[in-house]
Write an enzyme that holds these catalytic residues in place. Sequence first.
Site, short mmCIF file in Angstrom:
data_model
loop_
_atom_site.label_atom_id
_atom_site.label_comp_id
_atom_site.label_asym_id
_atom_site.label_seq_id
_atom_site.Cartn_x
_atom_site.Cartn_y
_atom_site.Cartn_z
N LYS A 8 51.00 47.52 31.04
CA LYS A 8 51.91 46.52 31.62
C LYS A 8 51.71 45.19 30.91
O LYS A 8 50.66 44.95 30.29
CB LYS A 8 51.67 46.33 33.12
N PRO A 92 44.76 48.89 24.22
CA PRO A 92 43.52 48.14 23.98
C PRO A 92 42.82 47.78 25.30
O PRO A 92 43.48 47.48 26.29
CB PRO A 92 44.00 46.89 23.24
N VAL A 93 41.49 47.83 25.26
CA VAL A 93 40.67 47.62 26.46
C VAL A 93 40.33 46.13 26.59
O VAL A 93 40.13 45.44 25.58
CB VAL A 93 39.37 48.46 26.32
N ALA A 95 42.21 43.60 27.57
CA ALA A 95 43.25 42.82 26.90
C ALA A 95 44.30 42.27 27.86
O ALA A 95 45.23 41.60 27.45
CB ALA A 95 43.93 43.68 25.83
N GLY A 96 44.17 42.58 29.16
CA GLY A 96 45.18 42.12 30.13
C GLY A 96 46.40 43.01 30.19
O GLY A 96 47.45 42.62 30.68
N LEU A 97 46.24 44.26 29.71
CA LEU A 97 47.37 45.19 29.67
C LEU A 97 47.27 46.26 30.77
O LEU A 97 48.11 47.16 30.83
CB LEU A 97 47.45 45.86 28.29
N GLY A 99 45.20 48.74 31.27
CA GLY A 99 44.92 50.12 30.85
C GLY A 99 44.03 50.89 31.83
O GLY A 99 44.36 52.01 32.21
N SER A 101 43.46 50.28 35.04
CA SER A 101 44.16 50.46 36.32
C SER A 101 45.22 51.55 36.19
O SER A 101 45.41 52.36 37.10
CB SER A 101 44.86 49.17 36.74
N ASP A 134 45.69 45.97 40.16
CA ASP A 134 46.91 46.38 39.44
C ASP A 134 47.26 47.85 39.67
O ASP A 134 48.33 48.30 39.25
CB ASP A 134 46.73 46.18 37.92
O1 C5P Z 1 41.04 43.84 41.09
P1 C5P Z 1 40.37 43.88 39.75
O2 C5P Z 1 39.17 44.78 39.74
O3 C5P Z 1 41.30 44.16 38.63
O4 C5P Z 1 39.83 42.42 39.50
C1 C5P Z 1 38.87 42.11 38.53
C2 C5P Z 1 38.34 40.72 38.79
O5 C5P Z 1 39.38 39.76 38.58
C3 C5P Z 1 37.90 40.47 40.22
O6 C5P Z 1 36.55 40.80 40.38
C4 C5P Z 1 38.13 38.98 40.40
O7 C5P Z 1 37.06 38.25 39.84
C5 C5P Z 1 39.34 38.72 39.54
N1 C5P Z 1 40.61 38.71 40.29
C6 C5P Z 1 40.91 37.65 41.13
N2 C5P Z 1 42.10 37.60 41.78
C7 C5P Z 1 43.01 38.59 41.62
C8 C5P Z 1 42.73 39.68 40.75
C9 C5P Z 1 41.53 39.70 40.10
O8 C5P Z 1 40.10 36.73 41.30
N3 C5P Z 1 44.18 38.51 42.25
#
Ligand code: C5P
Length: 288
Positions: A8, A92-93, A95-97, A99, A101, A134
Site C-alpha cells: 500500500k 521492500p521491508v 519502507a512504509g509500504l 508489506g 501487515s 494496517d
Molecule cells: O500497529 P503497528 O505495529 O504497525 O505499529 C508500529 C508502531 O508504530 C507502534 O508500536 C507505534 O509506535 C507506532 N504507531 C503509532 N500510531 C499508529 C500506528 C503506529 O504510534 N496509529
Amino acid sequence: MVIYSFAKVNLFLEIINKRPDNYHNLDTLFERISLCDKITLKPRRDKLIKIYCSDQSVPWDESNLCWQAAKLLQDKFGIAKGLDIKIIKRIPVGAGLGGGSSNAASVLAGLNKLWKLNLSKFKLAKLGAQLGSDVPFFIYAAPFALGQGRGEKICFLNKLDKVKLWHILVVPKIHVSTPRVYKKFDAFSRLTNPASNVKIIISKLAQKNPLFEPGLLFNSLEPVTLKLYPEVKRIKAKLAALGLRNILMSGSGGAVFSVVASGKEAARLTRRLKKEGVPWRVFAVSTV
Ligand code: C5P
C-alpha cells in the site's frame, strides 16, 4: 495455496493526536498497489508453524507477523494442524509500504479458507488489528479505503472502485523504524498542518482527476523521516528535479512515490532512473 500479498501507499496521513496507549489517532487514505509478495501456505503433519522467506532481513521466527497470524488462529480455534509459510519477498521491508501487515492479512484470509473457519472479513479484520494497525485494510482487499483510529478502523470508499492511479515508487536501501519516527514526531515542537484534507483528495479521485494540484497529498510523518533519514530527502529532490509535482513519502517511510499521468509515463521514469544508476529500488506501480 498461493496468495498474492499487495503493498500500500498512503496518499494522505494526518496525525490527529497521541493516545494514552501511545499509539496515534490518524486520518489516512490507503491505496493498494500492484507491488506484491507471493505467499504459499502448505499444511504440515505436525503442529509446527515454519516460515521460509526469500529475503534474509525478514525474521523466520515467532517475531514474523505471518507466524503470529497463523498462531493466533491456531490457538483461538484449537487447530491441531501446522503450516509451512513460504514468502517470496518483493515488497521492500521497513519502507512504509505495509508489506508485513499485508503478509499477515494474507495468512489470516488464506487460513480462513484452508482451515474452513468461515470467519467474516469483519471478524478477520478485528483479529488482524491485534497484529498491526494496517492489517484490517489489507483484509478488506479494497483499492482505496479511509483508515481512522490508529489506522485499523476502515471506511469503505465504493465510489473510488473504478479509479486507477499510476506511480513511480522509489525506495531507499535503508530500514526505517516506525516507532522511532513516531517518537521523534512527538518530540517535534512545530507541526506541519495539511493544506488540504482527506475529503478533498477523495472527491478529486472520484472525479477521476488523478493529477492533483500540488499540496493535496500530505503526510504528517514526512518532515520527521526526512530529518532522521537524509537519503529520503535525496529521493524527493531527485523526483522533483525530474519535473514531478505530486511527490509524497508513504507511511513512516522511506518509500517515496509520485502520481504520474499513465503507466507509460511510470515505466519511462522508472527506466530513466535505473539507467542513471540511482542507488535505490525503483518500481512502476498502479492501484490494484
Ligand atoms: O500497529 P503497528 O505495529 O504497525 O505499529 C508500529 C508502531 O508504530 C507502534 O508500536 C507505534 O509506535 C507506532 N504507531 C503509532 N500510531 C499508529 C500506528 C503506529 O504510534 N496509529
